[in-house]
Design an enzyme around this catalytic site. Structure first.
Site, short mmCIF file in Angstrom:
data_model
loop_
_atom_site.label_atom_id
_atom_site.label_comp_id
_atom_site.label_asym_id
_atom_site.label_seq_id
_atom_site.Cartn_x
_atom_site.Cartn_y
_atom_site.Cartn_z
N SER A 40 0.80 -1.22 0.00
CA SER A 40 0.00 0.00 0.00
C SER A 40 0.84 1.27 0.00
CB SER A 40 -0.92 0.01 1.22
OG SER A 40 -0.18 -0.11 2.42
N HIS A 258 -0.91 6.18 6.28
CA HIS A 258 -0.46 5.96 4.90
C HIS A 258 -0.02 7.28 4.27
CE1 HIS A 258 -2.13 1.92 5.17
NE2 HIS A 258 -1.50 1.64 4.04
#
Length: 418
Positions: A40, A258
């Site tokens: 990711s 993230h």
């Protein structure tokens, strides 16, 4: 200079004279074949918009993740198979849902590979999210299996190295860049939006440090290029004033801990720097067949739509163009790309500076007689009527092997004039 010029030798046969009879005789997808793999932190979940690539939604693959930015800026043909949740096994041998192992995207024509992997093997994101849940008093928080993490770390450098070796087994000429993970926490302490106890934070920092070291060890073992994003992102953690990653409590639709847009732009810049250091890209002035003249950005203005013109060679930033020798792609100056206005394909369409967008209007490949061919039109970068006047805006025109279409890459030296 000879070596630089030789790298831009014609590799596509395009006949002299009018090209309009076969305007698409040059491959429209000319450019470096680039495969992006990883988890990711390469895919970019939560950063809009999504890519249009196969599996983009399921993988959380953003159109502004670092592979996409790099591909647009160098004019590469990108195959992005990065996917949220991927482990080294998903890259090398195991399907991830309905998607095959990522290594299958590599072909003998692949020339550039970026990989960000290993974090899910050691539960990097899973553990910091679990601890943040626990420390903030959440309910139903998952446990962290430290024993499993500790058992995996000794194997991790070898797992990553095996991926690099698998790439080279299929694509011996590929340049492989191992990109480390973003730094998530400050060097000491925590903050309200990254809630962990001191002990939990210390353990997460140890995971991050060992993950970066495992990636570096794999790069050393295989000759891959290390892109130290972990080091570059220190000071841009979730608690910082200029974060490159989201916090544990991000805005709706964003993914906890993230990368954000700023982080992906920074990661792309590090990859670009690595490409330049490794000789994948070069920077040069493009000298005209008209003596003493160069391809120039008018008044060194970086705004979209600025004319690209003929001008006396002077070694300024307005005449320093970054490109991929031999492979073709974009010509980039002042943070923008050489572009055919309006995506035009007809004789006389003017060229300008424009934000790099990966379209055919920004692709250029080396052709015969030092020409630069726009594959979308099959026409050449041209100085109208072989003008010798400064500030003459350049155009595309039928390839004709005249001095008006000769553009020789020459090392760009600041302040150099004819």
């Amino acid at each position: 200079m000879c070596a630089l010029v030789a790298a831009w030798v014609a590799v596509v046969a395009v006949p002299a004279g009018p090209a309009s009879a076969q305007p698409h005789s040059v491959a429209a997808d000319a450019g470096t074949d680039y495969v992006a793999m990883g988890s990711s932190f390469a895919a970019g979940p939560g950063i809009p918009p999504l890519q249009s690539s196969d599996g983009a939604s399921a993988c959380g693959r953003s159109d502004v993740n670092y592979p996409s930015i790099v591909a647009r800026e160098i004019g590469a043909d990108l195959t992005d198979v990065s996917c949220s949740g991927a482990t080294t096994a998903h890259v090398l041998r195991d399907p991830q849902g309905t998607r095959p192992p990522q290594i299958q995207a590599v072909t003998p024509d692949t020339r550039l590979v970026t990989i960000t992997i290993g974090g899910n093997d050691v539960n990097y994101l899973g553990s910091i999210n679990a601890y943040s849940c626990q420390a903030s008093g959440g309910s139903g928080c998952p446990a962290v299996d430290r024993d499993a993490i500790e058992r995996t770390f000794p194997e991790l450098p070898g797992r990553i190295a095996d991926i690099v070796r698998a790439v080279h087994a299929v694509a011996p000429q590929a340049r492989v860049h191992l990109v480390t993970y973003f730094t998530l926490l400050p060097d000491s302490g925590t903050c309200a939006v990254a809630p962990l106890t001191d002990e939990q934070a210390a353990y997460e920092r140890s995971i991050a440090a060992r993950l970066a070291a495992a990636t570096a060890d794999a790069a050393t073992a295989t000759g891959a290029t290390l892109v130290d994003l972990a080091g570059a992102s220190r000071g841009h953690d979730a608690c910082s004033a200029d974060p490159w990653v989201e916090s544990y409590r991000p805005a709706q639709g964003r993914s906890t801990y993230h990368p954000n847009e700023a982080g992906m732009r920074a990661a792309a810049g590090l990859v670009r720097s690595a490409l330049a250091s490794g000789g994948v890209t070069r920077t040069a002035a493009f000298r005209s067949g008209i003596p003493g003249k160069c391809v120039d950005v008018r008044d060194a203005v970086s705004a979209d739509g600025t004319p690209v013109q003929l001008y006396t060679c002077n070694g300024t930033a307005a005449q320093r163009w970054t490109y991929v020798p031999g492979e073709g792609g974009t010509l980039r100056a002042l943070g923008r790309c050489l572009d055919v206005s309006g995506g035009g394909t007809a004789n006389g369409a003017k060229v300008q500076l424009w934000q790099c967008n990966g379209t055919g209007a920004q692709r250029w490949i080396p052709g015969p007689d030092s020409s630069l061919i726009n594959p979308q039109s099959g026409r050449c970068l041209d100085d109208p009527a072989a003008s010798t006047a400064d500030r003459t805006q350049l155009q595309i025109h039928d390839c004709n092997a005249t001095d008006a279409q000769r553009w020789t890459p020459t090392p760009a030296v600041a302040g150099l004039q004819e």
